[in-house]
Design a protein around this motif. Sequence first.
Motif, PDB file in Angstrom:
ATOM      1  N   GLN A 163     -15.935  -1.157  -5.869  1.00 20.01           N
ATOM      2  CA  GLN A 163     -15.316   0.138  -5.574  1.00 20.01           C
ATOM      3  C   GLN A 163     -13.954   0.229  -6.263  1.00 20.01           C
ATOM      4  O   GLN A 163     -13.231  -0.758  -6.356  1.00 20.01           O
ATOM      5  N   THR A 164     -13.625   1.422  -6.771  1.00 18.75           N
ATOM      6  CA  THR A 164     -12.382   1.568  -7.519  1.00 18.75           C
ATOM      7  C   THR A 164     -11.396   2.466  -6.778  1.00 18.75           C
ATOM      8  O   THR A 164     -11.773   3.308  -5.972  1.00 18.75           O
ATOM      9  N   ARG A 165     -10.118   2.259  -7.093  1.00 15.01           N
ATOM     10  CA  ARG A 165      -9.039   3.062  -6.521  1.00 15.01           C
ATOM     11  C   ARG A 165      -8.060   3.464  -7.614  1.00 15.01           C
ATOM     12  O   ARG A 165      -7.832   2.717  -8.560  1.00 15.01           O
ATOM     13  N   ASP A 166      -7.490   4.638  -7.461  1.00 12.23           N
ATOM     14  CA  ASP A 166      -6.424   5.127  -8.329  1.00 12.23           C
ATOM     15  C   ASP A 166      -5.132   4.896  -7.566  1.00 12.23           C
ATOM     16  O   ASP A 166      -4.861   5.551  -6.558  1.00 12.23           O
ATOM     17  N   LEU A 167      -4.337   3.945  -8.024  1.00 13.38           N
ATOM     18  CA  LEU A 167      -3.185   3.457  -7.263  1.00 13.38           C
ATOM     19  C   LEU A 167      -1.887   4.069  -7.775  1.00 13.38           C
ATOM     20  O   LEU A 167      -1.510   3.896  -8.944  1.00 13.38           O
ATOM     21  N   LEU A 168      -1.205   4.780  -6.897  1.00 14.45           N
ATOM     22  CA  LEU A 168       0.003   5.535  -7.228  1.00 14.45           C
ATOM     23  C   LEU A 168       1.220   4.855  -6.612  1.00 14.45           C
ATOM     24  O   LEU A 168       1.259   4.614  -5.404  1.00 14.45           O
ATOM     25  N   TYR A 169       2.217   4.554  -7.437  1.00 16.87           N
ATOM     26  CA  TYR A 169       3.428   3.910  -6.930  1.00 16.87           C
ATOM     27  C   TYR A 169       4.214   4.867  -6.041  1.00 16.87           C
ATOM     28  O   TYR A 169       4.309   6.069  -6.327  1.00 16.87           O
TER      29      TYR A 169
END
Length: 315
Positions: free
Chosen positions: A212-218
């Motif tokens: 599973q993938t995630r779009d990781l935002l700081y």
Amino acid sequence: MKVLLTGGAGFIGRWVVKQLLNEGHQVWILDDLSNGREENIKEFINHPGLMEFIHDSILNETRLEELFEKNQFQLCYHLGASINVQDSIDDPRTTFNNDTIGTFYILEQCRKHDTKVVFMSTCMVYDRCTDETGINEEHPTKPASPYAGAKVAAENMVLSFYHAYGLPTVVIRPFNTYGPYQKTGGEGGVVAIFINNHLKGDKLSIYGDGTQTRDLLYVEDCARFVVSAGFSDAVNGEIVNAGLGKDISINELAVLVTGDPKNINHVEHIHPQSEIQKLLCNSKKANRLLDWTPKVTLEEGIERTMTWIQQGGLQ
């Protein structure tokens, strides 16, 4: 401006407080501390722009009426919510009350006082991403958990107040946010959990097969996005995404943090029915309407978060 921030003692809320104070606004924080912590805002307590910290619930209508009447807020950032997907499956009532009914109570006060509302929703309302152009605001929603369902219901109320009453409102959907001041246990803190376990010498546990993938935002990029939505008329009545624009599998993230695949365990998923297989954000609308783009790469953000935890960041 006079700004009310619900959930201001939380992880993202803390960074929103910092930016608002840096920009010279007067800020009131309302937080019941079910997710937030007073330690998160300790450094701001004596700041001249922090007018009051109110330890109370958004479900306390009487208190909300008093606060709005007394302070005449011009802008409300509504971040206060139950945010744990697993908790929402185990106890949907609490999540519905906080995230949907609580939002309605906020909206009613904002309508009476003509206060703009920036409503913090979530990327978890979306169905899985199906191509590499990413998820835009027209992408199908799929409330796979009561948390997502409560947020979708609240979003509809927020937008209905724009259409029915002309109240300036905006729904924002940040993707998976991480960084300093995120708890190193619990929901949504996969980066912080991985880093903390790595620094302790523990193995990193991954639910399911890790594809599973995630779009990781700081988090500082997220806070810039949140704050900017409050000061733009262009986003009134709109839904707006924000993300890094790149996704990474949980397996790849774990290797990026630990450096060694042997330090990874795969464990049975607790609630596989609520897993979203692929999350990848399309932020073109935020760029067009708010001139917003993320500035911090995933590698730099992980490094900053690791440094913060190493230096004794809150656990």
